[in-house]
Design an enzyme around this catalytic site. Structure first.
Site, PDB file in Angstrom:
ATOM      1  N   SER A  72     -17.097   7.287 -54.477  1.00 42.79           N
ATOM      2  CA  SER A  72     -16.134   8.593 -54.707  1.00 42.79           C
ATOM      3  C   SER A  72     -16.547  10.053 -54.584  1.00 42.79           C
ATOM      4  CB  SER A  72     -15.568   8.533 -56.111  1.00 42.79           C
ATOM      5  OG  SER A  72     -15.056   7.176 -56.612  1.00 42.79           O
TER       6      SER A  72
HETATM    7  N1  SAH Z   1     -18.692   3.603 -58.587  1.00 42.56           N
HETATM    8  C1  SAH Z   1     -19.070   3.325 -56.965  1.00 42.56           C
HETATM    9  C2  SAH Z   1     -17.356   3.292 -56.353  1.00 42.56           C
HETATM   10  C3  SAH Z   1     -17.104   2.018 -55.566  1.00 42.56           C
HETATM   11  S1  SAH Z   1     -15.663   1.825 -54.888  1.00 42.56           S
HETATM   12  C4  SAH Z   1     -19.664   4.149 -56.613  1.00 42.56           C
HETATM   13  O1  SAH Z   1     -20.401   4.940 -57.120  1.00 42.56           O
HETATM   14  O2  SAH Z   1     -20.201   3.742 -55.380  1.00 42.56           O
HETATM   15  C5  SAH Z   1     -15.016   0.529 -55.826  1.00 42.56           C
HETATM   16  C6  SAH Z   1     -15.903  -0.665 -56.091  1.00 42.56           C
HETATM   17  O3  SAH Z   1     -15.118  -1.473 -56.847  1.00 42.56           O
HETATM   18  C7  SAH Z   1     -16.202  -1.501 -54.612  1.00 42.56           C
HETATM   19  O4  SAH Z   1     -17.565  -1.555 -54.428  1.00 42.56           O
HETATM   20  C8  SAH Z   1     -15.369  -2.697 -55.003  1.00 42.56           C
HETATM   21  O5  SAH Z   1     -16.099  -3.957 -54.413  1.00 42.56           O
HETATM   22  C9  SAH Z   1     -15.472  -3.126 -56.383  1.00 42.56           C
HETATM   23  N2  SAH Z   1     -14.518  -3.811 -56.870  1.00 42.56           N
HETATM   24  C10 SAH Z   1     -13.248  -4.102 -56.638  1.00 42.56           C
HETATM   25  N3  SAH Z   1     -12.437  -4.782 -57.436  1.00 42.56           N
HETATM   26  C11 SAH Z   1     -13.327  -5.340 -58.396  1.00 42.56           C
HETATM   27  C12 SAH Z   1     -13.272  -6.189 -59.321  1.00 42.56           C
HETATM   28  N4  SAH Z   1     -12.415  -6.852 -59.563  1.00 42.56           N
HETATM   29  N5  SAH Z   1     -14.539  -6.553 -60.161  1.00 42.56           N
HETATM   30  C13 SAH Z   1     -15.727  -5.566 -59.943  1.00 42.56           C
HETATM   31  N6  SAH Z   1     -15.783  -4.942 -58.653  1.00 42.56           N
HETATM   32  C14 SAH Z   1     -14.606  -4.548 -57.853  1.00 42.56           C
END
Ligand code: SAH
Length: 226
Positions: A72
């Site tokens: 993000s």
């Molecule tokens: N906080 C992260 C942003 C990652 S984007 C950062 O700083 O990089 C969102 C993430 O959520 C992705 O890696 C995706 O695989 C994960 N995600 C999506 N659905 C999910 C679920 N049900 N449980 C755990 N992770 C999930």
């Protein structure tokens, strides 16, 4: 990996000075909580993205982290942290245990780790957990615990949480998470599908108050593991 990160200590576009400019921009964008601003100034965001992208790490933009996912933009990471801390008025409270859903590259977890005693962070993509865990270890971020699993039902074994931060969008507030909040705790998430709004749910006893804030754009929360 050890050599790679050590040799990327930070000069030019990845230096502490560049990070300082990012913090100034966050302040102009309305982030008020000094503890959050300090955390954003501390965490070396460029070490959480692939080397080819590191010169862009401090721009106000989301960046790809592989597997179709994105890190993000700095503003939304700071904004969610500020909301989790009740820090919208400038001074928030220290957090005990925090649950993050969506570890991704670990950047947001690292920022939350500066504000909390412990962060449990769930990620559904095993390969991302495998890439991020050694990175956190190498940066000596020991209070972030990556867990492979579907975060939609939370992490009951580690509850209660002072804050739950969901880094992926979902059409409704996942109900299983609410009882995992501590008294006065807050859940912060992007609510919606095509159109998303930042949502805060705060627990007071057995009642939960929901506030809808600004529009946001996140990747979707998906069921199951990969
Ligand atoms: N906080 C992260 C942003 C990652 S984007 C950062 O700083 O990089 C969102 C993430 O959520 C992705 O890696 C995706 O695989 C994960 N995600 C999506 N659905 C999910 C679920 N049900 N449980 C755990 N992770 C999930």
């Amino acid at each position: 990996m050890a050599e790679t990160l050590n040799s990327r200590a930070g000069i030019g576009m990845t230096s502490a000075r560049t990070r300082g400019r990012m913090v100034e921009r966050l302040r102009e964008q309305g982030i008020k909580d000094a503890i959050v601003l300090a955390a954003m100034g501390d965490v070396p965001r460029h070490l959480f993205v692939d080397q080819a992208l590191e010169s862009r790490a401090y721009e106000d933009t989301a960046l790809p982290i592989g597997f179709g996912q994105t890190i993000s933009n700095p503003y939304i990471v700071a904004r969610m942290a500020e909301l989790a801390r009740h820090g919208e008025n400038g001074n928030g409270r220290d957090l005990g245990r925090v649950l993050e859903i969506g570890l991704g590259c670990g950047y947001q977890a690292a920022v939350l780790g500066k504000l909390a005693r412990e962060v449990v962070s769930m990620e559904r993509i095993a390969a991302l957990v495998g890439k991020t865990r050694p990175r956190l270890r190498q940066l000596r971020i020991n209070n972030v615990k990556p867990k492979h699993g579907d975060g939609i039902s939370g992490a009951q074994d580690f509850a209660p949480f002072d804050a739950i931060v969901i880094a992926a969008a979902f059409g409704e507030v996942p109900q299983a998470l609410l009882p995992q909040l501590a008294e006065g705790g807050r859940l912060v998430m992007p609510l919606g599908n095509a159109t998303q709004t930042l949502c805060v749910v705060e627990r007071q006893g057995d009642s939960y108050s929901e506030s809808l804030l600004e529009g946001v754009k996140f990747v979707p929360l998906l069921p199951g593991v990969a």
